[in-house]
Design a protein around this motif. Sequence first.
Motif, short mmCIF file in Angstrom:
data_model
loop_
_atom_site.label_atom_id
_atom_site.label_comp_id
_atom_site.label_asym_id
_atom_site.label_seq_id
_atom_site.Cartn_x
_atom_site.Cartn_y
_atom_site.Cartn_z
N ALA A 155 13.17 57.41 8.54
CA ALA A 155 14.47 56.75 8.38
C ALA A 155 15.60 57.76 8.27
CB ALA A 155 14.46 55.85 7.16
N GLY A 156 15.25 59.03 8.05
CA GLY A 156 16.27 60.07 7.95
C GLY A 156 17.05 60.04 6.66
N VAL A 157 16.39 59.67 5.55
CA VAL A 157 17.07 59.62 4.25
C VAL A 157 16.24 60.32 3.19
CG1 VAL A 157 18.30 57.48 4.75
CG2 VAL A 157 16.03 57.38 3.69
N SER A 158 16.91 60.74 2.14
CA SER A 158 16.23 61.31 0.97
C SER A 158 16.93 60.76 -0.26
CB SER A 158 16.29 62.84 0.98
OG SER A 158 17.65 63.29 0.96
N GLY A 159 16.30 60.92 -1.41
CA GLY A 159 16.90 60.41 -2.63
C GLY A 159 16.20 60.97 -3.85
N GLY A 160 16.82 60.82 -4.98
CA GLY A 160 16.22 61.32 -6.20
C GLY A 160 16.98 60.90 -7.44
N ILE A 161 16.36 61.13 -8.57
CA ILE A 161 16.96 60.81 -9.86
C ILE A 161 16.76 61.99 -10.80
CG2 ILE A 161 17.04 59.21 -11.82
CD1 ILE A 161 15.58 57.15 -10.10
N THR A 210 22.17 52.38 0.47
CA THR A 210 20.98 51.55 0.25
C THR A 210 19.96 52.28 -0.62
OG1 THR A 210 21.25 50.34 2.33
CG2 THR A 210 19.05 50.36 1.35
N VAL A 211 19.75 53.57 -0.36
CA VAL A 211 18.81 54.35 -1.16
C VAL A 211 19.29 54.44 -2.60
CG1 VAL A 211 17.78 56.62 -1.52
CG2 VAL A 211 17.96 55.69 0.79
N THR A 212 20.57 54.76 -2.77
CA THR A 212 21.11 54.89 -4.13
C THR A 212 21.05 53.56 -4.87
OG1 THR A 212 22.62 56.62 -3.35
CG2 THR A 212 23.11 55.63 -5.48
N GLN A 213 21.36 52.47 -4.17
CA GLN A 213 21.30 51.16 -4.81
C GLN A 213 19.89 50.84 -5.29
OE1 GLN A 213 24.10 48.55 -5.18
NE2 GLN A 213 22.51 48.41 -6.77
N THR A 244 26.41 65.65 10.67
CA THR A 244 27.04 64.96 9.55
C THR A 244 25.98 64.38 8.63
OG1 THR A 244 28.92 64.35 10.94
CG2 THR A 244 28.65 63.13 8.88
N SER A 245 26.21 64.50 7.34
CA SER A 245 25.33 63.87 6.35
C SER A 245 26.20 63.21 5.29
CB SER A 245 24.40 64.90 5.70
OG SER A 245 25.15 65.90 5.04
N VAL A 246 25.62 62.22 4.62
CA VAL A 246 26.34 61.47 3.59
C VAL A 246 25.51 61.45 2.32
CG1 VAL A 246 27.29 59.23 2.93
CG2 VAL A 246 27.45 59.99 5.30
N SER A 247 26.13 61.66 1.19
CA SER A 247 25.43 61.55 -0.09
C SER A 247 26.20 60.58 -0.99
CB SER A 247 25.31 62.91 -0.79
OG SER A 247 26.57 63.42 -1.14
N VAL A 248 25.45 59.70 -1.66
CA VAL A 248 26.04 58.73 -2.57
C VAL A 248 25.38 58.91 -3.93
CG1 VAL A 248 26.40 56.28 -3.08
CG2 VAL A 248 26.46 57.09 -0.71
#
Length: 237
Positions: free
Chosen positions: A124-130, A226-229, A198-202
Amino acid sequence: MHSSLRSLAPVALLAVIALAGCSAPAGDDAEPQGASSAPASQSSAAEEEAAPAELIDAATLEGYVEAAGLQPIDIEGQGGVEALAGGLAGFTVEPAECQALIDSSFALTVENESTVAIGADQEAGVSGGIMSFADPSVVADALERNAAAPQTCAQVTLTAEDGTEVASRIEAVDVDIPGADDVFALRTVASVAGTEMTSVSVSASVGNAIATGSTLMTDDVAAATTVTQALVDQLAG
Protein backbone atom coordinates in the motif's frame (compact mmCIF):
# COMPACT_ATOMS: atom_id res chain seq x y z
CA MET A 1 17.41 5.22 -5.40
CA HIS A 2 13.81 4.48 -4.46
CA SER A 3 14.95 1.33 -2.67
CA SER A 4 17.63 3.10 -0.65
CA LEU A 5 15.23 5.83 0.39
CA ARG A 6 12.59 3.27 1.40
CA SER A 7 15.19 1.65 3.67
CA LEU A 8 15.33 4.91 5.63
CA ALA A 9 11.57 4.83 6.27
CA PRO A 10 11.86 3.46 9.83
CA VAL A 11 14.42 6.17 10.69
CA ALA A 12 12.41 8.96 9.15
CA LEU A 13 9.18 7.74 10.73
CA LEU A 14 10.79 7.50 14.15
CA ALA A 15 12.02 11.08 13.83
CA VAL A 16 8.57 12.30 12.85
CA ILE A 17 6.93 10.47 15.74
CA ALA A 18 9.49 11.74 18.23
CA LEU A 19 9.23 15.37 17.25
CA ALA A 20 5.57 15.16 16.31
CA GLY A 21 6.04 17.25 13.22
CA CYS A 22 8.16 19.97 14.80
CA SER A 23 9.87 20.59 11.46
CA ALA A 24 6.72 22.17 10.08
CA PRO A 25 7.45 25.72 8.86
CA ALA A 26 6.52 28.41 11.34
CA GLY A 27 5.02 31.82 10.63
CA ASP A 28 1.60 33.33 10.07
CA ASP A 29 1.24 31.82 6.59
CA ALA A 30 2.52 28.35 7.46
CA GLU A 31 0.18 27.23 10.24
CA PRO A 32 -2.21 24.49 9.05
CA GLN A 33 -5.89 25.13 9.65
CA GLY A 34 -7.33 22.80 12.24
CA ALA A 35 -3.85 21.75 13.41
CA SER A 36 -2.55 22.22 16.92
CA SER A 37 -0.10 25.06 17.32
CA ALA A 38 -0.54 26.17 20.91
CA PRO A 39 1.36 29.23 22.19
CA ALA A 40 4.21 28.53 24.58
CA SER A 41 2.23 29.87 27.52
CA GLN A 42 -0.62 27.44 26.89
CA SER A 43 1.78 24.54 26.36
CA SER A 44 3.63 25.35 29.58
CA ALA A 45 0.36 25.39 31.48
CA ALA A 46 -0.50 22.02 30.01
CA GLU A 47 2.84 20.64 31.19
CA GLU A 48 2.22 21.89 34.74
CA GLU A 49 -1.22 20.29 34.82
CA ALA A 50 -0.15 17.00 33.20
CA ALA A 51 -0.52 14.08 35.55
CA PRO A 52 1.88 11.12 35.46
CA ALA A 53 0.81 8.70 32.75
CA GLU A 54 1.15 4.96 32.48
CA LEU A 55 3.62 3.95 29.80
CA ILE A 56 1.98 1.74 27.18
CA ASP A 57 4.08 -1.41 26.85
CA ALA A 58 5.72 -2.17 23.52
CA ALA A 59 3.73 -5.39 23.00
CA THR A 60 0.46 -3.47 23.26
CA LEU A 61 1.70 -0.83 20.84
CA GLU A 62 2.74 -3.54 18.39
CA GLY A 63 -0.77 -4.96 18.64
CA TYR A 64 -2.18 -1.54 17.78
CA VAL A 65 0.14 -1.32 14.77
CA GLU A 66 -0.98 -4.73 13.55
CA ALA A 67 -4.63 -3.83 14.08
CA ALA A 68 -4.05 -0.82 11.83
CA GLY A 69 -3.11 -3.21 9.03
CA LEU A 70 0.66 -2.77 9.24
CA GLN A 71 3.40 -5.37 9.43
CA PRO A 72 5.46 -4.60 12.56
CA ILE A 73 9.12 -3.75 12.05
CA ASP A 74 11.50 -5.39 14.53
CA ILE A 75 13.21 -2.33 16.00
CA GLU A 76 15.27 -4.35 18.46
CA GLY A 77 16.41 -6.62 15.64
CA GLN A 78 17.80 -3.54 13.91
CA GLY A 79 19.75 -2.50 16.98
CA GLY A 80 17.04 -0.64 18.85
CA VAL A 81 16.07 3.01 18.83
CA GLU A 82 19.69 4.09 19.24
CA ALA A 83 20.71 2.28 16.04
CA LEU A 84 17.80 3.76 14.10
CA ALA A 85 18.75 7.18 15.43
CA GLY A 86 22.15 6.72 13.81
CA GLY A 87 20.60 5.98 10.43
CA LEU A 88 21.16 9.53 9.24
CA ALA A 89 24.67 9.79 10.69
CA GLY A 90 26.23 9.72 7.24
CA PHE A 91 24.26 12.73 6.04
CA THR A 92 25.09 16.42 6.36
CA VAL A 93 22.01 18.55 6.93
CA GLU A 94 21.69 22.19 5.93
CA PRO A 95 20.78 24.61 7.33
CA ALA A 96 22.49 23.81 10.62
CA GLU A 97 19.35 24.67 12.57
CA CYS A 98 17.62 21.71 10.95
CA GLN A 99 20.48 19.40 11.94
CA ALA A 100 19.92 20.47 15.53
CA LEU A 101 16.20 19.81 15.10
CA ILE A 102 16.84 16.26 13.86
CA ASP A 103 19.33 15.61 16.65
CA SER A 104 16.82 16.78 19.24
CA SER A 105 14.14 14.51 17.80
CA PHE A 106 16.22 11.41 18.37
CA ALA A 107 17.40 12.69 21.75
CA LEU A 108 13.72 12.86 22.70
CA THR A 109 13.38 9.12 22.10
CA VAL A 110 16.64 8.11 23.73
CA GLU A 111 16.72 10.37 26.79
CA ASN A 112 13.09 10.00 27.90
CA GLU A 113 11.42 6.81 29.07
CA SER A 114 9.31 5.68 26.15
CA THR A 115 8.06 2.72 24.17
CA VAL A 116 7.60 2.57 20.42
CA ALA A 117 6.24 0.29 17.72
CA ILE A 118 6.36 0.92 13.99
CA GLY A 119 5.18 -0.99 10.96
CA ALA A 120 4.66 -0.75 7.23
CA ASP A 121 2.48 -1.98 4.40
CA GLN A 122 4.88 -2.03 1.48
CA GLU A 123 2.17 -2.94 -1.02
CA ALA A 124 0.00 0.00 0.00
CA GLY A 125 3.05 2.25 0.29
CA VAL A 126 2.37 3.39 3.87
CA SER A 127 4.04 3.14 7.25
CA GLY A 128 2.95 4.07 10.74
CA GLY A 129 3.82 3.91 14.38
CA ILE A 130 3.09 4.97 17.92
CA MET A 131 5.38 6.30 20.62
CA SER A 132 4.25 6.40 24.26
CA PHE A 133 5.97 8.49 26.94
CA ALA A 134 5.95 7.98 30.69
CA ASP A 135 6.08 11.77 31.06
CA PRO A 136 3.14 13.35 29.19
CA SER A 137 4.91 16.73 29.27
CA VAL A 138 7.27 15.38 26.58
CA VAL A 139 4.31 15.34 24.19
CA ALA A 140 3.43 18.90 25.19
CA ASP A 141 7.06 19.90 24.61
CA ALA A 142 6.96 18.43 21.12
CA LEU A 143 3.81 20.40 20.36
CA GLU A 144 5.40 23.61 21.63
CA ARG A 145 8.42 23.07 19.41
CA ASN A 146 6.06 22.47 16.51
CA ALA A 147 4.63 25.95 17.03
CA ALA A 148 8.07 27.53 17.32
CA ALA A 149 9.89 25.64 14.55
CA PRO A 150 12.15 27.96 12.53
CA GLN A 151 11.09 28.88 9.03
CA THR A 152 14.51 27.82 7.76
CA CYS A 153 13.43 24.18 8.09
CA ALA A 154 10.91 24.65 5.31
CA GLN A 155 13.84 24.11 2.91
CA VAL A 156 16.29 21.33 3.83
CA THR A 157 19.23 19.73 1.99
CA LEU A 158 20.70 16.38 3.01
CA THR A 159 24.07 15.43 1.53
CA ALA A 160 25.29 11.84 1.71
CA GLU A 161 28.93 10.86 2.10
CA ASP A 162 29.08 9.99 -1.62
CA GLY A 163 27.94 13.50 -2.51
CA THR A 164 24.33 12.63 -3.33
CA GLU A 165 22.04 15.50 -2.40
CA VAL A 166 18.43 15.31 -1.34
CA ALA A 167 16.80 18.75 -1.43
CA SER A 168 13.44 18.89 0.33
CA ARG A 169 10.73 21.42 0.89
CA ILE A 170 8.12 21.00 3.59
CA GLU A 171 4.63 22.41 3.81
CA ALA A 172 1.75 22.04 6.23
CA VAL A 173 -1.38 20.08 5.28
CA ASP A 174 -4.86 20.48 6.75
CA VAL A 175 -6.29 17.21 8.09
CA ASP A 176 -8.82 16.12 10.72
CA ILE A 177 -8.45 13.10 13.01
CA PRO A 178 -11.53 12.53 15.22
CA GLY A 179 -10.57 11.35 18.70
CA ALA A 180 -7.13 12.98 18.72
CA ASP A 181 -6.07 15.70 21.13
CA ASP A 182 -3.95 17.51 18.54
CA VAL A 183 -3.26 16.92 14.85
CA PHE A 184 -0.71 18.20 12.35
CA ALA A 185 0.41 17.02 8.96
CA LEU A 186 3.30 17.66 6.60
CA ARG A 187 3.95 17.19 2.92
CA THR A 188 7.60 16.71 1.99
CA VAL A 189 8.75 17.05 -1.61
CA ALA A 190 12.27 15.66 -2.05
CA SER A 191 14.36 16.13 -5.16
CA VAL A 192 17.07 13.56 -5.90
CA ALA A 193 19.11 13.68 -9.11
CA GLY A 194 16.39 15.71 -10.78
CA THR A 195 13.59 13.38 -9.72
CA GLU A 196 10.94 14.62 -7.30
CA MET A 197 9.33 12.29 -4.74
CA THR A 198 6.55 13.34 -2.41
CA SER A 199 5.59 11.86 0.94
CA VAL A 200 2.99 12.84 3.52
CA SER A 201 3.06 12.35 7.28
CA VAL A 202 0.10 12.85 9.63
CA SER A 203 0.74 12.96 13.37
CA ALA A 204 -1.81 12.99 16.19
CA SER A 205 -1.46 13.01 19.95
CA VAL A 206 -3.69 11.05 22.32
CA GLY A 207 -2.82 11.50 25.97
CA ASN A 208 0.82 10.52 26.45
CA ALA A 209 1.18 8.97 23.00
CA ILE A 210 1.88 10.22 19.49
CA ALA A 211 0.66 8.29 16.46
CA THR A 212 1.96 8.90 12.95
CA GLY A 213 0.98 7.59 9.54
CA SER A 214 3.11 8.26 6.47
CA THR A 215 3.16 7.52 2.79
CA LEU A 216 6.48 6.10 1.60
CA MET A 217 6.72 7.80 -1.78
CA THR A 218 3.32 9.19 -2.75
CA ASP A 219 1.39 12.41 -2.30
CA ASP A 220 -1.59 10.63 -0.77
CA VAL A 221 -2.89 12.60 2.18
CA ALA A 222 -5.90 10.30 2.53
CA ALA A 223 -3.70 7.20 2.85
CA ALA A 224 -1.52 8.72 5.57
CA THR A 225 -4.61 10.04 7.36
CA THR A 226 -6.26 6.62 7.26
CA VAL A 227 -3.26 4.99 8.95
CA THR A 228 -3.12 7.66 11.65
CA GLN A 229 -6.86 7.43 12.24
CA ALA A 230 -6.62 3.66 12.69
CA LEU A 231 -3.82 4.10 15.24
CA VAL A 232 -5.71 6.82 17.10
CA ASP A 233 -8.81 4.63 17.23
CA GLN A 234 -6.71 1.96 18.91
CA LEU A 235 -5.31 4.41 21.44
CA ALA A 236 -8.68 6.01 22.17
CA GLY A 237 -10.52 2.69 22.32
